[in-house]
Structures are given as structure tokens and as C-alpha cells.
Design an enzyme around this catalytic site. Structure first.
Site, mmCIF file in Angstrom:
data_model
loop_
_atom_site.group_PDB
_atom_site.id
_atom_site.type_symbol
_atom_site.label_atom_id
_atom_site.label_comp_id
_atom_site.label_asym_id
_atom_site.label_seq_id
_atom_site.Cartn_x
_atom_site.Cartn_y
_atom_site.Cartn_z
ATOM 1 N N ASP A 175 1.243 2.568 3.602
ATOM 2 C CA ASP A 175 0.390 3.739 3.393
ATOM 3 C C ASP A 175 1.229 5.009 3.490
ATOM 4 O OD1 ASP A 175 -1.897 5.190 2.825
ATOM 5 O OD2 ASP A 175 -2.654 5.153 4.881
ATOM 6 N N HIS B 17 1.559 5.362 -1.656
ATOM 7 C CA HIS B 17 1.207 6.557 -2.427
ATOM 8 C C HIS B 17 2.476 7.162 -3.015
ATOM 9 C CE1 HIS B 17 -2.975 6.823 -0.958
ATOM 10 N NE2 HIS B 17 -2.475 6.288 0.139
ATOM 11 N N LEU B 18 2.512 7.283 -4.330
ATOM 12 C CA LEU B 18 3.653 7.902 -5.008
ATOM 13 C C LEU B 18 3.333 9.278 -5.579
ATOM 14 C CD1 LEU B 18 5.287 4.913 -6.939
ATOM 15 C CD2 LEU B 18 6.137 6.072 -4.886
ATOM 16 N N ARG B 19 2.036 9.649 -5.576
ATOM 17 C CA ARG B 19 1.626 10.923 -6.167
ATOM 18 C C ARG B 19 2.045 10.965 -7.642
ATOM 19 N NH1 ARG B 19 -1.610 10.795 -1.978
ATOM 20 N NH2 ARG B 19 -0.778 11.668 -0.046
ATOM 21 N N HIS C 295 -10.348 0.548 1.584
ATOM 22 C CA HIS C 295 -10.229 1.537 2.651
ATOM 23 C C HIS C 295 -11.459 1.357 3.532
ATOM 24 C CE1 HIS C 295 -8.995 5.579 4.336
ATOM 25 N NE2 HIS C 295 -10.196 5.386 4.857
ATOM 26 N N LEU D 228 -5.395 9.015 7.967
ATOM 27 C CA LEU D 228 -6.687 8.332 7.906
ATOM 28 C C LEU D 228 -6.472 6.931 7.360
ATOM 29 C CD1 LEU D 228 -9.049 11.161 6.583
ATOM 30 C CD2 LEU D 228 -9.061 10.130 8.868
ATOM 31 N N HIS E 83 -4.569 -0.979 5.839
ATOM 32 C CA HIS E 83 -4.203 -0.148 6.997
ATOM 33 C C HIS E 83 -5.185 -0.289 8.163
ATOM 34 C CE1 HIS E 83 -7.140 2.404 5.066
ATOM 35 N NE2 HIS E 83 -6.284 2.966 4.225
ATOM 36 N N ALA F 179 -4.413 14.464 5.514
ATOM 37 C CA ALA F 179 -4.116 13.207 6.202
ATOM 38 C C ALA F 179 -3.036 12.452 5.439
ATOM 39 C CB ALA F 179 -5.382 12.355 6.292
ATOM 40 N N LYS G 281 -8.985 -0.751 -6.177
ATOM 41 C CA LYS G 281 -9.056 -0.065 -4.879
ATOM 42 C C LYS G 281 -10.448 0.512 -4.643
ATOM 43 C CE LYS G 281 -7.908 1.848 -1.011
ATOM 44 N NZ LYS G 281 -6.677 2.590 -0.712
ATOM 45 N N HIS H 196 2.775 14.595 1.663
ATOM 46 C CA HIS H 196 2.155 15.887 1.373
ATOM 47 C C HIS H 196 3.205 16.960 1.634
ATOM 48 C CE1 HIS H 196 -2.000 14.444 1.081
ATOM 49 N NE2 HIS H 196 -1.786 13.722 2.166
ATOM 50 N N HIS I 218 0.868 -1.186 0.000
ATOM 51 C CA HIS I 218 0.000 0.000 0.000
ATOM 52 C C HIS I 218 0.900 1.230 0.000
ATOM 53 C CE1 HIS I 218 -3.818 2.157 1.492
ATOM 54 N NE2 HIS I 218 -2.914 3.088 1.208
ATOM 55 N N ASN J 240 -5.355 7.140 -6.271
ATOM 56 C CA ASN J 240 -6.146 8.341 -5.964
ATOM 57 C C ASN J 240 -5.412 9.619 -6.341
ATOM 58 O OD1 ASN J 240 -4.341 7.796 -3.825
ATOM 59 N ND2 ASN J 240 -5.596 8.921 -2.346
#
Length: 352
Positions: free
Chosen positions: A250, A18-20, A139, A222, A177, A266, A102, A254, A16, A44
Site C-alpha cells: 500500500d 499506488h503509482l499515481r 478496502h 487509511l 492492508h 492518507a 478493486k 503524496h 497492493h 484510484n
């Protein structure tokens, strides 16, 4: 306390991540690709990755940003919406382009506005996924205004997840998560088609760490961290060796001005120091012998993949291992997770 000072593990995977995109992607990808062989990539973005075409384009951007010499495979996912085409999902899975879909309940977390509101409208997709053996990453929180934020995971299990799994018993589901003893207990009792990921930070912080002595925006995530009893349940699950549980960091970057503001985002960025943090947690539990299962074996087994052939070394150092306090990207500065204690385990990649 263990006297072990060196461990050899199969190269870990992150189930899980996030690489943006764009400059943020370029800045933070090396923190994962240096030590991890594969990662399930969250879809996302804005706009989200909703089709095979989107996933292919995003994968190409990730590979273009990969530093020379890094051996890393992004495992792509599609963002489930109420207009998702089951045939597009099936074709993307058959080609090997995607490894999961997802599910975000609409409004549950960052960039989840396009998520699911009426679960009946995605039943055709879930039926197809069950048929072809494609995992659903969930999620697991309800978004009802009358449900306390600390109860949203437990309520989701009762209202949404358990009925869904009874309706589609062949559907493979990853509870992402998890943050509660409720989640741990449900994952344990769910059979071979159910597993759960646990993050680095939820093994270390509880809700006091966010709120006591002033609000700590860099600990806000979150699902939000819960009571200490829930953290201890997560630690027991992660260190148990049970194949139901594996690592999904996760890790969610940011830029700092979006975290430290009147309405902070979050997400906690842990990619760079996760293996050092985990070694500390597992050593404290006398469970270093279970670390490889959690980081490197259980996840591939659930997804039907082979474990990585390459290995890493974890070496315990006398002096604390130093990590940068921030990662500086072309999109801004990202604060690195501070576990609140010195880290003495250092990850070293072995040559292929």
C-alpha cells in the site's frame, strides 16, 4: 537473534501498490521496479480506472515510464462502481489485461468518491467474477459516521464482507492492508478463496506512533494504524508462513505539502525501503526463513501465477543502509517512510 547475514529470495511482488500518474508516476516507479517483479496497481486515479480501455491506457503510461533495464510487470485492476459492466470485466480478465477488481466503499480513503454505496448494485459484477475466478481486492472499512475509525475494519467484516462471501462463496477475495487481530482471525478461518495482504508500515507502527508527542502526518494512513496488540497480531500472521498472508505494501506517495497541512492526505511511501524493513521485522521474530513465502510465494499462489524465476539477495551490513529521506519528482517531493530504527539489510538484484 539470527546469525544469518545473507539470504537469497525469489524476486518479491507487491500485491497492493499506488503509482499515481504523470510526473509522480515517473518519479516513484523506479523505487518499486528496481526490486519487485510485479505489482497489483491501484486504480484510484482522478478520474478512476473503471474500464478495460482505461486500464490499457494506464498500463501503457506505466510501461512508458519504466526505466531502461528494469524487469517489471504491472498487474492492472479496475475500480468497481455501481455502473461497472460485468462483460467488460470478463473480457478484460480473459485477455489478461486485468488481474483483479478493486472495491472501495465510497469515501473510505483517497480518491474513493466513485466507490460503492449500495452493494446490491454490484451483485451482477461479483457474480460474474465468482464465475470466472477473478479476485476482488477489498478496502475493508465501513464509512458510517457513527462507527469509530478504529473499529471500521471489524465492523466491515461483520456487516459487509462475511455476508458477501456467504452469498458468493466461489468469489476469491483479498482483504487488503488488514490492520487488526479481527482481520487476521477472519482471514485464517476463511477457506481457500480468502487471503489478506499486510503492509510494511502496519508491521512497524501503531497508533501511538501517529499521535504521541505530536501528530506525525507521515505516519497517517487509511486504514489507520491500531493498538499495539493488533500490530503484534499482524507480525505473527506475516511471519507464520501461512499462505493466507502476503505482502501488499500500500505504498502511497503524496507530495509533502498535501501531507503536512490542515487536512493531510492518507498514505505512506514505503516502496524504496520495504525489503530492508521487512528483513528487520522478520529477523527480530526469528523468522527470516519465512520471508520468501510472505514476499514472493504466497501472493502468486493465490492469484494463480508462477513465482518469479529471478532472485534477489538480502545482505546484512555492519553499517546502516542509507536511503534518501525524500524522493523528488516533477510533481513535488515525497517523504520516505522512516521506521524509527536503523536498517542493516540491503537488497541486491541478481542478474537474470
Amino acid at each position: 537473534m539470527s546469525t544469518t547475514t545473507r539470504l537469497t529470495l525469489r524476486r518479491p511482488d507487491d500485491w497492493h501498490l499506488h503509482l499515481r500518474d504523470d510526473e509522480m508516476l515517473k518519479g516513484i516507479l523506479p523505487s518499486t521496479s528496481e526490486n519487485f517483479g510485479r505489482a497489483i496497481i491501484m486504480p484510484n486515479l482522478v478520474p478512476p480506472v473503471v474500464s478495460a480501455k482505461d486500464a490499457k491506457a494506464y498500463r501503457e503510461r506505466i510501461m512508458a515510464a519504466l526505466p531502461e533495464g528494469h524487469d517489471f510487470t504491472p498487474l492492472m485492476t479496475l475500480y468497481l462502481t455501481e455502473t461497472t459492466d460485468p462483460q467488460d470485466v470478463a473480457e478484460a480478465a480473459k485477455s489478461g489485461l486485468i488481474s483483479a477488481v478493486k472495491l472501495y466503499p465510497a469515501g473510505a480513503t483517497t480518491n474513493s468518491q466513485s466507490g460503492v454505496r449500495d452493494f446490491e448494485n454490484v451483485s451482477n459484477v461479483l457474480e460474474k467474477m465468482a464465475e470466472i475466478g477473478l479476485p476482488l481486492c477489498v478496502h475493508g472499512e465501513v464509512t458510517d459516521a457513527d462507527v469509530d475509525i478504529f473499529d471500521r475494519e471489524a465492523v466491515f467484516i461483520d456487516r459487509i464482507l462475511d455476508p458477501m462471501r456467504k452469498r458468493f462463496p466461489q468469489l476469491k477475495v483479498v482483504m487488503e492492508h488488514i490492520t487488526t487481530k479481527d482481520g487476521v482471525d477472519y482471514a485464517k478461518s476463511g477457506g481457500d478463496n480468502l487471503a489478506a495482504t499486510i503492509t510494511t508500515h502496519h508491521l512497524i507502527i501503531n497508533r501511538n506512533d501517529i499521535l504521541v508527542g505530536g501528530i506525525k502526518p507521515h505516519f497517517y494512513c487509511l486504514p489507520v494504524a491500531k493498538r499495539e496488540e493488533h500490530r503484534l497480531a499482524l507480525v505473527a500472521a506475516a511471519t507464520s508462513g501461512s499462505p493466507r498472508f502476503f505482502l501488499g505494501t500500500d505504498s502511497a506517495p503524496h507530495r509533502d505539502e498535501r501531507k503536512v497541512c490542515g487536512c493531510g492526505c492518507a498514505g505512506i511511501f514505503t516502496a524504496i525501503n520495504t525489503m530492508s524493513c521487512l528483513a528487520h521485522v522478520f529477523e527480530n521474530e526469528g523468522a527470516l526463513d519465512q520471508l520468501e513465502a510472505f514476499t514472493s510465494l504466497n501472493g502468486p499462489a493465490f492469484y494463480g501465477m508462477a513465482a518469479n524465476e529471478r532472485t534477489i539477495e538480502l545482505v546484512k551490513c555492519d553499517a546502516p543502509v542509507e536511503f534518501p529521506s525524500h524522493i523528488h519528482t516533477g510533481d513535488g517531493s515525497v517523504t520516505v517512510f522512516d521506521p524509527g530504527f536503523p536498517l542493516h539489510w540491503k537488497a541486491i538484484n541478481n542478474p537474470s
